[in-house]
Write a protein that holds these residues in place. Sequence first.
Motif, PDB file in Angstrom:
ATOM      1  N   TYR A 135       0.837  -1.199   0.000  1.00 58.87           N
ATOM      2  CA  TYR A 135       0.000   0.000   0.000  1.00 58.87           C
ATOM      3  C   TYR A 135       0.875   1.253   0.000  1.00 58.87           C
ATOM      4  CZ  TYR A 135      -3.065  -3.658   1.854  1.00 58.87           C
ATOM      5  OH  TYR A 135      -3.739  -4.841   2.058  1.00 58.87           O
ATOM      6  N   ALA A 136       2.000   1.188   0.713  1.00 54.38           N
ATOM      7  CA  ALA A 136       2.906   2.331   0.754  1.00 54.38           C
ATOM      8  C   ALA A 136       3.494   2.621  -0.617  1.00 54.38           C
ATOM      9  CB  ALA A 136       4.025   2.074   1.774  1.00 54.38           C
ATOM     10  N   GLN A 137       3.866   1.571  -1.352  1.00 62.92           N
ATOM     11  CA  GLN A 137       4.423   1.783  -2.692  1.00 62.92           C
ATOM     12  C   GLN A 137       3.406   2.461  -3.608  1.00 62.92           C
ATOM     13  OE1 GLN A 137       6.702  -1.865  -4.112  1.00 62.92           O
ATOM     14  NE2 GLN A 137       6.265  -2.478  -1.992  1.00 62.92           N
ATOM     15  N   ALA A 138       2.150   2.022  -3.510  1.00 64.54           N
ATOM     16  CA  ALA A 138       1.106   2.658  -4.316  1.00 64.54           C
ATOM     17  C   ALA A 138       0.913   4.110  -3.901  1.00 64.54           C
ATOM     18  CB  ALA A 138      -0.203   1.878  -4.177  1.00 64.54           C
ATOM     19  N   TYR A 139       0.942   4.361  -2.593  1.00 68.28           N
ATOM     20  CA  TYR A 139       0.739   5.734  -2.113  1.00 68.28           C
ATOM     21  C   TYR A 139       1.867   6.646  -2.576  1.00 68.28           C
ATOM     22  CZ  TYR A 139      -0.957   9.426   0.950  1.00 68.28           C
ATOM     23  OH  TYR A 139      -1.479  10.612   1.415  1.00 68.28           O
ATOM     24  N   LEU A 140       3.093   6.153  -2.525  1.00 67.52           N
ATOM     25  CA  LEU A 140       4.235   6.969  -2.949  1.00 67.52           C
ATOM     26  C   LEU A 140       4.117   7.363  -4.414  1.00 67.52           C
ATOM     27  CD1 LEU A 140       7.105   5.063  -1.116  1.00 67.52           C
ATOM     28  CD2 LEU A 140       6.521   7.471  -0.788  1.00 67.52           C
ATOM     29  N   GLU A 141       3.575   6.493  -5.232  1.00 66.80           N
ATOM     30  CA  GLU A 141       3.374   6.825  -6.642  1.00 66.80           C
ATOM     31  C   GLU A 141       2.240   7.826  -6.830  1.00 66.80           C
ATOM     32  OE1 GLU A 141       4.812   3.493  -9.708  1.00 66.80           O
ATOM     33  OE2 GLU A 141       2.844   3.111  -8.845  1.00 66.80           O
ATOM     34  N   LEU A 142       1.151   7.603  -6.118  1.00 67.41           N
ATOM     35  CA  LEU A 142      -0.052   8.403  -6.345  1.00 67.41           C
ATOM     36  C   LEU A 142      -0.010   9.765  -5.666  1.00 67.41           C
ATOM     37  CD1 LEU A 142      -2.608   5.509  -5.821  1.00 67.41           C
ATOM     38  CD2 LEU A 142      -2.307   6.784  -7.959  1.00 67.41           C
ATOM     39  N   PHE A 143       0.535   9.804  -4.450  1.00 71.94           N
ATOM     40  CA  PHE A 143       0.440  11.023  -3.632  1.00 71.94           C
ATOM     41  C   PHE A 143       1.792  11.400  -3.010  1.00 71.94           C
ATOM     42  CE2 PHE A 143      -3.549   8.535  -3.180  1.00 71.94           C
ATOM     43  CZ  PHE A 143      -4.417   9.386  -3.872  1.00 71.94           C
ATOM     44  N   PRO A 144       2.853  11.501  -3.778  1.00 71.27           N
ATOM     45  CA  PRO A 144       4.161  11.800  -3.175  1.00 71.27           C
ATOM     46  C   PRO A 144       4.178  13.132  -2.430  1.00 71.27           C
ATOM     47  CG  PRO A 144       4.215  12.101  -5.566  1.00 71.27           C
ATOM     48  CD  PRO A 144       2.922  11.415  -5.248  1.00 71.27           C
ATOM     49  N   HIS A 145       3.393  14.090  -2.877  1.00 66.46           N
ATOM     50  CA  HIS A 145       3.375  15.416  -2.257  1.00 66.46           C
ATOM     51  C   HIS A 145       2.641  15.417  -0.915  1.00 66.46           C
ATOM     52  CE1 HIS A 145      -0.194  14.798  -4.681  1.00 66.46           C
ATOM     53  NE2 HIS A 145      -0.814  15.765  -4.031  1.00 66.46           N
ATOM     54  N   ARG A 146       2.006  14.296  -0.571  1.00 67.21           N
ATOM     55  CA  ARG A 146       1.272  14.234   0.695  1.00 67.21           C
ATOM     56  C   ARG A 146       1.969  13.345   1.723  1.00 67.21           C
ATOM     57  NH1 ARG A 146      -4.501  13.709  -2.328  1.00 67.21           N
ATOM     58  NH2 ARG A 146      -4.656  15.872  -3.003  1.00 67.21           N
ATOM     59  N   VAL A 147       3.221  13.029   1.477  1.00 69.09           N
ATOM     60  CA  VAL A 147       3.988  12.202   2.402  1.00 69.09           C
ATOM     61  C   VAL A 147       4.817  13.081   3.330  1.00 69.09           C
ATOM     62  CG1 VAL A 147       5.810  10.461   2.606  1.00 69.09           C
ATOM     63  CG2 VAL A 147       4.112  10.282   0.775  1.00 69.09           C
ATOM     64  N   GLU A 148       4.643  12.868   4.633  1.00 67.79           N
ATOM     65  CA  GLU A 148       5.511  13.534   5.607  1.00 67.79           C
ATOM     66  C   GLU A 148       6.614  12.577   6.056  1.00 67.79           C
ATOM     67  OE1 GLU A 148       5.398  15.901   9.887  1.00 67.79           O
ATOM     68  OE2 GLU A 148       3.535  15.345   8.885  1.00 67.79           O
ATOM     69  N   ARG A 149       6.200  11.414   6.577  1.00 64.01           N
ATOM     70  CA  ARG A 149       7.159  10.366   6.952  1.00 64.01           C
ATOM     71  C   ARG A 149       6.529   9.017   6.652  1.00 64.01           C
ATOM     72  NH1 ARG A 149       7.810  13.644  12.199  1.00 64.01           N
ATOM     73  NH2 ARG A 149       9.020  15.367  11.340  1.00 64.01           N
ATOM     74  N   MET A 150       7.379   8.074   6.251  1.00 62.52           N
ATOM     75  CA  MET A 150       6.875   6.760   5.901  1.00 62.52           C
ATOM     76  C   MET A 150       7.939   5.732   6.257  1.00 62.52           C
ATOM     77  SD  MET A 150       5.087   5.577   2.314  1.00 62.52           S
ATOM     78  CE  MET A 150       3.605   6.570   2.610  1.00 62.52           C
ATOM     79  N   TYR A 151       7.528   4.735   7.032  1.00 59.35           N
ATOM     80  CA  TYR A 151       8.424   3.657   7.451  1.00 59.35           C
ATOM     81  C   TYR A 151       7.936   2.355   6.843  1.00 59.35           C
ATOM     82  CZ  TYR A 151      10.397   0.020  10.463  1.00 59.35           C
ATOM     83  OH  TYR A 151      11.019  -1.110  10.930  1.00 59.35           O
ATOM     84  N   LEU A 152       8.839   1.652   6.149  1.00 59.60           N
ATOM     85  CA  LEU A 152       8.515   0.377   5.509  1.00 59.60           C
ATOM     86  C   LEU A 152       9.359  -0.719   6.147  1.00 59.60           C
ATOM     87  CD1 LEU A 152       7.871   2.687   3.361  1.00 59.60           C
ATOM     88  CD2 LEU A 152       7.967   0.863   1.662  1.00 59.60           C
TER      89      LEU A 152
END
Length: 488
Positions: free
Chosen positions: A211-228
């Motif tokens: 889900y994180a990979q999809a989010y990074l593609e779709l909404f990169p401008h809405r990411v503050e921090r992301m841990y995988l």
Amino acid sequence: MNRRTLIALCLAVCLVASLGGLAVASARAYHLLWRDCGDGLRCAELVVPVNWADPAGPRTSVHVAKLPATGDSIGPLIVNFGGPGTSTSMLRPSGDPDLPAELPILLRELRTRFDVIAVDPRGMSEPASGRAVSCAEPEASHFGLIMARTRRDWDAHAARNAAHQASCRTAVRSAWYGLTSWNVAHDLDALRAALGQDRIRYAGNSYGTVYAQAYLELFPHRVERMYLDGTADHTQPGLEPWLRNYALTQERHLTLFRDWCARRRDCALHGRDAGRAWDELAARARRAPLPASAGRTVHEGQLYAGAVKGMNPALWPLLATAVRKALDGDAANFLTELAPDPGGSSVGGDSLCNDFMPGLPTYEEFQAVEARLRRIAPRFGWIEGRHELGRCWGRAGGASWAPHPLRVGHVPPILFAIGELDNNTNHLGQRHVAGQIPSAHVLWHDDGHASWAGNTCLRRHVHAYLTTGALPAPGTRCPAERIHRVGK
């Protein structure tokens, strides 16, 4: 209000709508109505389109649960612990032996600074929500193709998965067409907006990283921090390269198992080469079924199925005991302690196959793939091709979000944790994903899959990153902790 002002206002609203995209529209249309749902949790249902490509189409809902912060909250942290399956239930006290014993410690630490919010993918809500989907027909065990000895066995495996899929389609109804991580990523962004956040803080383990990979593609401008943590590689367009990484990892794991056994005096194979012990046992099974107690036998496929299960580092003591007893004349442990897990009734497997194997090889095509896997991983790893294909063999016609190289715009630093002993989401695939994100920062550790809760070094560094953005110093590596507790 005069006509010119009204026109200007309408233009401004239209511009905001075009920039905000689907998630902003969802946030305006729906709200989270929190209610007490036991164990200190607050729960809500987020209503979203079945398919975000058709936002005006049918609706479905996703289950959300919140553990409120115990300290001064700096905002929500959205988590998904993988599966694919329910994550909200993992916020509740549990005696489930499959869950990390240290999970309550992790949640207590997170709650000192965050409202911890778990979201369940479509159809996979916790039972308490009343929205969990149970399919009438169970899927085939994903160990099934490992045990298959004839083409008829392969066909029977496919028939069980096809029957399961048909019953799931009936149970899920229109929501069937939205079972992809692409849609879940849109759900996450709708949740972010409904929580009133401009940008998301997210922690995903295992399937939660898809889900994180999809989010990074779709909404990169809405990411503050992301841990995988324990990243599943969704970036290999071809099935064979993806399987190759698993085969190579499992082949290497046989050596790691050998080395662990040589260090541990309580290992049932201590004092002998555990890798060679496996080779001897596999050679015997190729010649004839292995004898087992109570007049039973263990054929080659059953031996490999139990060994694949036992190659999880947490089960290495069981694997060592099973191999030793089988060499001594009783292979029964491969039918009991290491018996293959049965198929389940969740839609989780259907979602996984929609994401990772929307197109399957033919039986003949896979035989050629397997022959090539045998050449690069001849002792043990080659069997992983059947293990992974067994999850999806016989399924067809679901929604689709096929694997592809990541296309990520500018994002803040993204923290990855990769385990040396992870054979669930193999380290080769994890490195492949991280290498496609320029801002990725990798924290290596010497434990296995899903070690965030059970490794204090990981917890410390991840907490610092999620709360302040501070990254571990280059070259930082967390020593093993969980593997030292295995068997004790």
